[in-house]
Motif scaffolding. Structure first.
Motif, short mmCIF file in Angstrom:
data_model
loop_
_atom_site.label_atom_id
_atom_site.label_comp_id
_atom_site.label_asym_id
_atom_site.label_seq_id
_atom_site.Cartn_x
_atom_site.Cartn_y
_atom_site.Cartn_z
N TYR A 1 0.84 -1.21 0.00
CA TYR A 1 0.00 0.00 0.00
C TYR A 1 0.87 1.26 0.00
N LEU A 2 1.89 1.25 0.83
CA LEU A 2 2.81 2.39 0.93
C LEU A 2 3.50 2.64 -0.41
N LEU A 3 4.04 1.59 -1.02
CA LEU A 3 4.73 1.74 -2.30
C LEU A 3 3.77 2.27 -3.37
N ASN A 4 2.57 1.68 -3.46
CA ASN A 4 1.60 2.14 -4.46
C ASN A 4 1.22 3.60 -4.24
N SER A 5 1.03 3.98 -2.99
CA SER A 5 0.67 5.39 -2.69
C SER A 5 1.77 6.34 -3.13
N ILE A 6 3.00 6.01 -2.82
CA ILE A 6 4.14 6.87 -3.20
C ILE A 6 4.24 6.98 -4.71
N LEU A 7 4.15 5.84 -5.40
CA LEU A 7 4.32 5.85 -6.86
C LEU A 7 3.15 6.54 -7.57
N HIS A 8 1.95 6.33 -7.09
CA HIS A 8 0.79 6.96 -7.72
C HIS A 8 0.79 8.47 -7.53
N ARG A 9 1.10 8.90 -6.31
CA ARG A 9 1.03 10.34 -6.00
C ARG A 9 2.24 11.13 -6.50
N ASN A 10 3.42 10.56 -6.35
CA ASN A 10 4.62 11.32 -6.64
C ASN A 10 5.24 11.07 -8.01
N PHE A 11 4.98 9.90 -8.59
CA PHE A 11 5.60 9.57 -9.87
C PHE A 11 4.57 9.35 -10.98
N ASN A 12 3.29 9.61 -10.67
CA ASN A 12 2.20 9.50 -11.64
C ASN A 12 2.20 8.16 -12.38
N ASP A 13 2.51 7.10 -11.67
CA ASP A 13 2.50 5.75 -12.25
C ASP A 13 1.29 5.03 -11.68
N ASP A 14 0.26 4.83 -12.50
CA ASP A 14 -0.98 4.27 -11.99
C ASP A 14 -1.07 2.75 -12.12
N ARG A 15 0.03 2.09 -12.45
CA ARG A 15 0.03 0.63 -12.49
C ARG A 15 -0.09 0.07 -11.08
N LEU A 16 -0.49 -1.18 -10.98
CA LEU A 16 -0.55 -1.87 -9.70
C LEU A 16 0.83 -2.45 -9.40
N PHE A 17 1.38 -2.10 -8.25
CA PHE A 17 2.67 -2.62 -7.82
C PHE A 17 2.42 -3.70 -6.79
N ILE A 18 2.77 -4.93 -7.14
CA ILE A 18 2.56 -6.07 -6.26
C ILE A 18 3.89 -6.41 -5.60
N ILE A 19 3.91 -6.32 -4.28
CA ILE A 19 5.13 -6.65 -3.54
C ILE A 19 4.99 -8.06 -2.98
N ASP A 20 6.05 -8.82 -3.15
CA ASP A 20 6.12 -10.19 -2.64
C ASP A 20 7.40 -10.34 -1.86
N ILE A 21 7.42 -11.28 -0.94
CA ILE A 21 8.64 -11.58 -0.20
C ILE A 21 8.84 -13.09 -0.27
N GLY A 22 9.93 -13.48 -0.90
CA GLY A 22 10.27 -14.89 -1.00
C GLY A 22 9.22 -15.74 -1.69
N GLY A 23 8.42 -15.17 -2.55
CA GLY A 23 7.41 -15.92 -3.29
C GLY A 23 6.12 -16.18 -2.53
N TYR A 24 5.97 -15.62 -1.32
CA TYR A 24 4.78 -15.83 -0.49
C TYR A 24 3.50 -15.44 -1.24
N LYS A 25 3.48 -14.26 -1.79
CA LYS A 25 2.27 -13.76 -2.43
C LYS A 25 1.95 -14.55 -3.71
N GLN A 26 2.99 -14.95 -4.44
CA GLN A 26 2.76 -15.73 -5.65
C GLN A 26 2.06 -17.04 -5.31
N LYS A 27 2.43 -17.66 -4.20
CA LYS A 27 1.75 -18.88 -3.75
C LYS A 27 0.29 -18.59 -3.42
N GLN A 28 0.03 -17.44 -2.79
CA GLN A 28 -1.34 -17.04 -2.46
C GLN A 28 -2.15 -16.80 -3.74
#
Length: 177
Positions: free
Chosen positions: A73-100
């Motif tokens: 959420y923090l990364l997406n907020s920073i990138l959307h507000r400050n760098f005008n990048d409206d893509r979805l940034f998915i953060i994973d750690i060690g493949g945890y989220k990919q398994k989910q």
């Protein structure tokens, strides 16, 4: 006017450099040494953070992925507000989220199969907005079923329902109770 954030120029266009700069800054303040794997697509950017140990990974994933979700959420907020990048940034750690994600895609397919087999709507367990989006997206091109959400947070659920014989939605109602 401020022209830099996290020592990155706001005019910077290199996504990998920006993401590494922001997350690198955060993890540096937490005195953690990390590496990143970044994959870019048209509408999303997948960032896998690699930490030194499984214990460290678990710490930054948090219970039910809550710390990881906060970082995302923090990364997406920073990138959307400050760098005008409206893509979805998915953060994973060690493949945890990919398994989910893989689990949720399989759950969606199983629910669609069960709906077709039984002829009954399948109501899934309550899940986060991100998890619901994965279910909806996974079945969006399915010719036999459609999805919608019911309920209120934190008990919002996805319903997998059969399309009629013409491939159209039958009385799709977005129930908010």
């Amino acid at each position: 006017m401020k022209t830099t954030i996290f020592n990155i120029k706001l005019s910077e266009k290199d996504t990998s450099k920006i993401v590494k700069g922001i997350l690198g800054y955060i993890f540096e303040k937490l005195e953690e040494d990390v590496n990143f794997e970044i994959r870019e697509k048209d509408t999303e950017v997948y960032v896998n953070i690699i930490l030194s140990s499984k214990e460290k990974q678990a710490q930054f994933i948090g219970k039910q992925g809550k710390v990881l979700a906060t970082l995302q959420y923090l990364l997406n907020s920073i990138l959307h507000r400050n760098f005008n990048d409206d893509r979805l940034f998915i953060i994973d750690i060690g493949g945890y989220k990919q398994k989910q994600i893989d689990y949720l895609k399989n759950l969606a397919i199983e629910a669609a199969i069960k709906a077709k087999k039984t002829g009954k709507d399948q109501i899934l367990q309550p899940m986060s907005a991100m998890a619901r989006k994965i279910i909806h997206t996974s079945l969006s091109q399915n010719a036999s079923v459609y999805t919608y959400s019911i309920g209120k947070e934190p008990n919002r659920r996805v319903v997998v329902a059969l399309k009629n014989k013409n491939g159209e939605w039958d009385n799709c109602q977005y129930i908010n109770s």
